[in-house]
Design a protein around this motif. Structure first.
Motif, PDB file in Angstrom:
ATOM      1  N   ASP A   1      10.212  -5.059  88.462  1.00  0.00           N
ATOM      2  CA  ASP A   1      10.025  -5.278  88.015  1.00  0.00           C
ATOM      3  C   ASP A   1      10.770  -4.606  86.744  1.00  0.00           C
ATOM      4  O   ASP A   1      10.646  -4.540  85.028  1.00  0.00           O
ATOM      5  N   ILE A   2      10.722  -3.045  86.662  1.00  0.00           N
ATOM      6  CA  ILE A   2      11.755  -1.864  86.009  1.00  0.00           C
ATOM      7  C   ILE A   2      13.150  -2.623  85.730  1.00  0.00           C
ATOM      8  O   ILE A   2      13.634  -2.792  84.293  1.00  0.00           O
ATOM      9  N   ILE A   3      13.501  -3.534  86.584  1.00  0.00           N
ATOM     10  CA  ILE A   3      15.207  -4.317  86.934  1.00  0.00           C
ATOM     11  C   ILE A   3      14.681  -5.315  85.431  1.00  0.00           C
ATOM     12  O   ILE A   3      15.825  -5.626  84.264  1.00  0.00           O
ATOM     13  N   GLN A   4      13.151  -6.447  85.944  1.00  0.00           N
ATOM     14  CA  GLN A   4      13.187  -7.096  84.771  1.00  0.00           C
ATOM     15  C   GLN A   4      13.666  -6.088  82.969  1.00  0.00           C
ATOM     16  O   GLN A   4      13.800  -6.845  81.420  1.00  0.00           O
ATOM     17  N   ARG A   5      12.419  -5.337  83.150  1.00  0.00           N
ATOM     18  CA  ARG A   5      12.233  -4.406  81.684  1.00  0.00           C
ATOM     19  C   ARG A   5      13.367  -4.649  80.742  1.00  0.00           C
ATOM     20  O   ARG A   5      13.146  -4.501  79.206  1.00  0.00           O
TER      21      ARG A   5
ATOM     22  N   SER B   1      16.745  -5.369  81.752  1.00  0.00           N
ATOM     23  CA  SER B   1      17.632  -5.965  81.287  1.00  0.00           C
ATOM     24  C   SER B   1      16.736  -7.033  80.096  1.00  0.00           C
ATOM     25  O   SER B   1      17.366  -7.568  78.930  1.00  0.00           O
ATOM     26  N   GLN B   2      15.470  -6.941  79.470  1.00  0.00           N
ATOM     27  CA  GLN B   2      15.185  -8.323  78.619  1.00  0.00           C
ATOM     28  C   GLN B   2      15.751  -6.905  77.457  1.00  0.00           C
ATOM     29  O   GLN B   2      15.567  -7.320  76.679  1.00  0.00           O
ATOM     30  N   ARG B   3      15.602  -5.628  77.628  1.00  0.00           N
ATOM     31  CA  ARG B   3      15.701  -4.819  76.623  1.00  0.00           C
ATOM     32  C   ARG B   3      16.906  -4.386  76.189  1.00  0.00           C
ATOM     33  O   ARG B   3      17.622  -4.757  75.123  1.00  0.00           O
ATOM     34  N   VAL B   4      17.416  -4.807  76.957  1.00  0.00           N
ATOM     35  CA  VAL B   4      19.295  -4.699  77.318  1.00  0.00           C
ATOM     36  C   VAL B   4      19.909  -6.112  76.339  1.00  0.00           C
ATOM     37  O   VAL B   4      20.340  -6.246  74.609  1.00  0.00           O
TER      38      VAL B   4
END
Length: 533
Positions: free
Chosen positions: A352-356, A358-361
């Protein structure tokens, strides 16, 4: 231009009236002396010695006539040339009789006529001056002839002739000197008018300059400033004569640093939060005054922003593909990993941390690409009252805003500006979205207010909320890129909004007040009305 071209017609020359008034004053003084010396029996004793009765009558009449002529001349009544001829004739007749009643040319009173001849040469142009000398000479010859006929027996024609020749020479010299003086005076007056016109022209140019100009004396007192300086510094005074330190302390401090040879005395600043950012320079004049130039940095900032965004566009175009491809791979791998390890809570948390992030970048990259791909500014006439009404309705519908949570107040329903409508929409959406996010839903009354006002020089759109406001520390970084206190924010919203405003010639600023509320203002120059009306 020839010298003669400078002379004015006699009736149009005010200097002629002034000279005639001075001569009338001399006449009154001379007549008073001649009368009172005889009346009080003061020396010289030869005054009126030959014919006291005639002398008393003529001197008294001459005194009264001189007083009347002085009043008449000082009021500038009648035709000046006729006045000169009549007054000189009266002088010649009266003085000739006084000379005869006192003993003739032997008394030396004939020199009094020299002053009359000089006045004629100075006041009357051309041959009339010689005519005055001829009348005076003829008067002396008649006096000598009458004296000889009446029984004097002494021939004085040679003395009268010599005096007459002196009259003619004096008249010629007086006329020549008068002509030179009049030409010089007219030329000086013309030069004075030219200097005055040049001063008015310079003042007009300075007052219409976009760059502010201000002059200070050695004590820091403002001796001159133009309208641009007043607008850029927010000076309330309309006339010079005030202390700069009291009116604009920031500028006074920078000027003090400059006077004390500080290596970097002048920095860009805002005199007030609602005024544009300015940069100043100064120079010392030979008179001891200091001349300050105040420049609005908006135009320079607008050009710099265009260059910066162009460079940013080239940079992002070259690296966006390289960044987004591996970012997409990371995001996809995270999704696959989350599916395979869905039963493991710790692994789900990590994915979930990776997804969030990645979306922010990806959001940051999208924003930068949006900035770099921004189309050329295409301003058009926007009637703000109608446009804001539609915009607030659109925002309220998308954000599901309750009735009266956002209030639109319009104080200038006819206000119209020139701006790219799409970019104005982007700026206003950012400001309204921030205001809505930071507003307090628990307080009574509207959560967000949009206000349209107009001042003498500018049109303003203000967006404020009822939230806790912006801290002093956060205000220093409000418009810096990638600086955000909002969870999930990129820190580019206000930065991009200011960039868009500057590209359109407008100004976005944050206004601080006693309540510490959040209030942003977009300022449009009202001069645009001339071009879009």
């Amino acid at each position: 231009m020839r010298e003669a071209d400078f002379t004015l017609p006699l009736e149009q020359d005010p200097a002629t009236w002034r000279a005639l008034t001075v001569f009338a004053g001399y006449r009154f003084f001379l007549a008073a002396v001649l009368f009172f010396v005889f009346y009080l029996q003061l020396p010289p004793a030869f005054l009126g010695a030959v014919d006291p009765k005639l002398y008393a009558t003529v001197s008294q009449a001459y005194l009264l006539t001189a007083l009347f002529l002085l009043i008449f001349t000082s009021k500038r009544w009648g035709d000046v040339e006729k006045q000169i001829k009549l007054q000189l004739l009266i002088d010649i007749v009266a003085l000739t009789i006084i000379i005869h009643a006192s003993g003739g040319l032997a008394t030396g009173l004939g020199s009094l006529l020299l002053v009359v001849v000089v006045a004629g040469g100075a006041l009357i142009p051309g041959r009339l001056a010689a005519f005055t000398a001829a009348i005076a000479t003829l008067a002396m010859l008649l006096e000598v002839s009458y004296s000889q006929i009446s029984g004097d027996g002494v021939t004085k024609y040679s003395q009268a002739g010599f005096l007459g020749a002196t009259f003619f020479v004096t008249a010629w010299l007086a006329q020549w000197l008068s002509h030179k003086m009049q030409s010089s005076q007219v030329l000086a007056e013309q030069r004075a008018r030219d200097v005055a016109n040049l001063a008015v022209l310079n003042q007009h140019i300075i007052s219409r300059m976009q760059i502010g100009v201000m002059a200070l004396d050695a004590h820091g007192i403002v001796t001159m400033f133009n309208q641009s300086a007043r607008d850029l510094l927010g000076i309330e005074r309309t006339f010079p004569g005030f202390n700069l330190r009291l009116a604009v302390p920031q500028l006074a401090e920078q000027l003090w640093l400059w006077q004390h040879n500080n290596p970097r005395p002048f920095e860009a600043f805002q005199a007030r939060s609602d005024l544009p950012e300015i940069r100043v320079s100064a120079s010392k004049l030979d008179s001891g005054e200091t001349l300050i130039y105040i420049e609005n940095t908006s135009a320079m900032a607008q050009q710099a922003q265009q260059l910066k965004l162009a460079s940013l566009g080239r940079l992002t175009a070259s690296i966006a593909h390289e960044i987004r491809n591996p970012l997409g791979a990371i995001s996809h791998a995270g999704e696959l990993l989350a599916e395979k390890q869905a039963s493991d809570p710790s692994m789900s948390k990590l994915t979930d941390i990776i997804q969030r992030h990645s979306q922010r970048v990806n959001s940051i990259i999208e924003t930068i690409l949006q900035m770099s791909r921004r189309k050329t500014v295409e301003p058009s006439a926007v009637v703000l009252a109608t446009w804001l009404d539609n915009f607030v309705a659109e925002f309220s519908e998308i954000k599901a805003v309750k009735h009266n949570d956002i209030v639109l107040n319009i104080d200038s329903p006819l206000a119209k500006v020139a701006m790219d409508p799409e970019q104005l929409h982007q700026v206003m959406w950012n400001l309204l979205d921030n205001a809505w996010h930071y507003s307090d839903p628990d307080k009574t009354g509207p959560r967000v207010e949009v206000l349209l006002t107009r001042s003498e020089k500018e049109i303003h759109i203000e967006v404020s909320d009822n939230g806790a406001g912006v801290s002093q520390a956060a205000r220093e970084h409000l418009f810096e890129p990638f600086h955000s206190k909002r969870q999930g924010g990129t820190g580019l919203g206000l930065y991009l909004a200011r960039e868009l405003c500057q590209a359109n010639g407008a100004r976005l600023s944050f206004l601080a007040d006693e309540l510490q509320s959040s209030r942003f203002r977009i300022s449009f120059p009202s001069e645009w009305q001339e071009y879009i009306a």
